[in-house]
Design an enzyme around this catalytic site. Structure first.
Site, PDB file in Angstrom:
ATOM      1  N   SER A  78       6.498  28.133  69.363  1.00 10.49           N
ATOM      2  CA  SER A  78       6.622  28.119  70.825  1.00 10.49           C
ATOM      3  C   SER A  78       7.764  29.050  71.334  1.00 10.49           C
ATOM      4  O   SER A  78       7.831  29.079  72.685  1.00 10.49           O
ATOM      5  CB  SER A  78       6.987  26.916  71.198  1.00 10.49           C
ATOM      6  OG  SER A  78       6.064  25.890  70.630  1.00 10.49           O
TER       7      SER A  78
ATOM      8  N   HIS B  14     -15.221   1.456  64.615  1.00  8.16           N
ATOM      9  CA  HIS B  14     -16.393   1.997  63.946  1.00  8.16           C
ATOM     10  C   HIS B  14     -16.053   1.423  62.372  1.00  8.16           C
ATOM     11  O   HIS B  14     -17.035   1.440  61.417  1.00  8.16           O
ATOM     12  CB  HIS B  14     -16.683   3.216  63.565  1.00  8.16           C
ATOM     13  CG  HIS B  14     -17.335   4.024  64.715  1.00  8.16           C
ATOM     14  ND1 HIS B  14     -16.771   4.135  66.143  1.00  8.16           N
ATOM     15  CD2 HIS B  14     -18.711   4.294  64.940  1.00  8.16           C
ATOM     16  CE1 HIS B  14     -17.719   4.445  66.922  1.00  8.16           C
ATOM     17  NE2 HIS B  14     -18.934   4.845  66.267  1.00  8.16           N
TER      18      HIS B  14
ATOM     19  N   GLU C 162      -1.919  25.305  73.555  1.00  9.77           N
ATOM     20  CA  GLU C 162      -1.057  25.749  75.082  1.00  9.77           C
ATOM     21  C   GLU C 162       0.217  24.726  75.200  1.00  9.77           C
ATOM     22  O   GLU C 162       0.771  24.406  76.285  1.00  9.77           O
ATOM     23  CB  GLU C 162      -2.109  24.908  76.120  1.00  9.77           C
ATOM     24  CG  GLU C 162      -3.388  25.661  76.095  1.00  9.77           C
ATOM     25  CD  GLU C 162      -3.518  27.355  76.199  1.00  9.77           C
ATOM     26  OE1 GLU C 162      -2.595  27.790  76.307  1.00  9.77           O
ATOM     27  OE2 GLU C 162      -4.696  27.670  76.388  1.00  9.77           O
TER      28      GLU C 162
END
Length: 404
Positions: free
Chosen positions: A136, A357, A382
């Site tokens: 980053s 599930h 992002e």
């Protein structure tokens, strides 16, 4: 959906566009997404269909052949597409960011050259900031551009380039210390970065002299879309392909693009979470234990209630961030919040649907298995959650400055 994630205050045109994309998703994406994802196959037919719908030019101004729509309209379309298959929304996102950067920062010649062909999808965009050792910390970019006559020569290695193989225009951020002393460049690294518009052929290998796109990076999810490296070795780019025509502005141009990209990622999180809820609530009514549908058990109803609330909250924050940007106001706070919340809630809703599930969620025959592998990408795309919280925290301190 019948009830959740409704968006009030849309125009008739906006409702028609979103409805058309929703219908396309239901008919053309959902039925084939899991099979294509398991084969890691590029969804060419889906992309061609979206080109025909005009999605690639959704936010490009009408004067350049686009639809001239708002960020909100675009985000709602992305939400629908991601509900079908998140990888398809990723194909569109990088294209959209480059088109947005050209519209906002490009020279008149650059806009005239690229935007009309981007609106039709003939030119496909991608952008590149990250590097292998970067993470980053964008200020630590080492790729470099050096002026040589009327050209710049670019060298370096970029990483995690979405659509690296299929794109034909890449906005790449590199360091260019032109006009800065070494001391100035070291003290203010953000002011010595430049965005270059690199045209290339689609495919892998040496796609133009000095530029190599290796094969696809293998990933646990987010398949179908190609993610690659971007290797520059003496890549010559003419000076008129500096975005905006002047060096030193690249970091701010990229951050502007990423800011709207965060709304896009929030929309993707909303779409994936919606699909996970749909799968979970449907399965809960079909699966029976102890003589009744598991949806009748209070524990499952509680889980469904939590999932639906998260879907609704994430959607509302995403819509707010998009509308803020469309109004012309600064929206880094809202975009950071929306991206952070939507990606975290997406992960949680998908996991709850997976739990509903039971053992079948672990089977590749069930769609939730694919979503379970796709959701983690949104946690880092992002900007990580930590980066979003840094942005949010700093902006809050600006807004709520203590006046003691």
């Amino acid at each position: 959906m019948a009830r959740l994630a409704e968006t009030h205050g849309l125009t008739d045109v906006q409702r028609e566009i979103v409805s058309t994309v929703r219908e396309f998703t239901d008919k053309e994406i959902i039925p084939v997404a899991t099979a294509l994802e398991h084969r890691d196959e590029y969804p060419q037919d889906i992309v061609d269909g979206l080109r025909e719908l005009g999605v690639f030019g959704l936010m490009i101004p009408e004067e350049y052949g686009g639809l001239g729509e708002s960020l909100l309209t675009y985000a709602l379309c992305v939400e629908e597409i991601a509900r079908g298959w998140m990888s398809v929304s990723g194909i569109i996102n990088t294209h959209f960011i480059v088109a947005y950067m050209l519209k906002q920062h490009g020279t008149p010649e650059q806009r005239e050259t690229f935007l009309p062909r981007m609106a039709t999808g003939e030119v496909r965009g991608a952008f590149s900031m990250s590097e292998p050792g970067l993470g980053s910390d964008v200020s630590a970019i080492t790729s470099r551009a050096v002026r040589d006559g009327d050209d710049y020569v670019l060298n370096g290695q970029k990483m995690w380039l979405t659509n690296g193989g299929t794109s034909t225009l890449v906005a790449v951020l590199v360091r260019s210390d032109e006009g800065h002393s070494p001391e100035e460049a070291a003290a203010r690294p953000h002011r010595s970065m430049t965005t270059f518009l690199v045209e290339k052929e689609p495919g892998f290998g040496e796609v133009r002299p000095g530029l190599t796109i290796p094969g696809k990076i293998e990933k646990m999810g987010y398949k179908g879309v190609d993610t690659t490296e971007f290797l520059m070795d003496g890549l010559r780019i003419p000076a008129n392909r500096v975005l905006g025509g002047a060096t030193g502005r690249g970091f701010y141009q990229m951050m502007d693009g990423v800011e709207v990209g965060r709304v896009n990622v929030a929309a993707r999180g909303c779409g994936v979470a919606q699909r996970a809820f749909e799968l979970g609530v449907a399965y809960a009514q079909q699966r029976h234990t102890f003589g009744r549908a598991i949806a009748e058990h209070q524990a499952i109803q509680f889980k469904l209630a939590e999932m639906a609330t998260k879907v609704e909250a994430a959607h509302a924050m995403m819509v707010n961030a998009a509308r803020k940007k469309d109004s012309g106001q600064r929206n880094d706070l809202e975009a950071g919040m929306a991206k952070y919340l939507a990606s975290e809630y997406c992960k949680e809703v998908v996991e709850d649907a997976f739990r509903i599930h039971g053992g079948y969620g672990f089977s590749k025959e069930y769609e939730i298995e694919r979503l379970y592998r796709e959701a983690p990408m949104l946690l880092i795309g992002e900007g990580t959650a930590e980066i979003q919280k840094m942005i949010i925290g700093r902006r809050l301190l600006e807004e709520y400055r203590f006046q003691g």
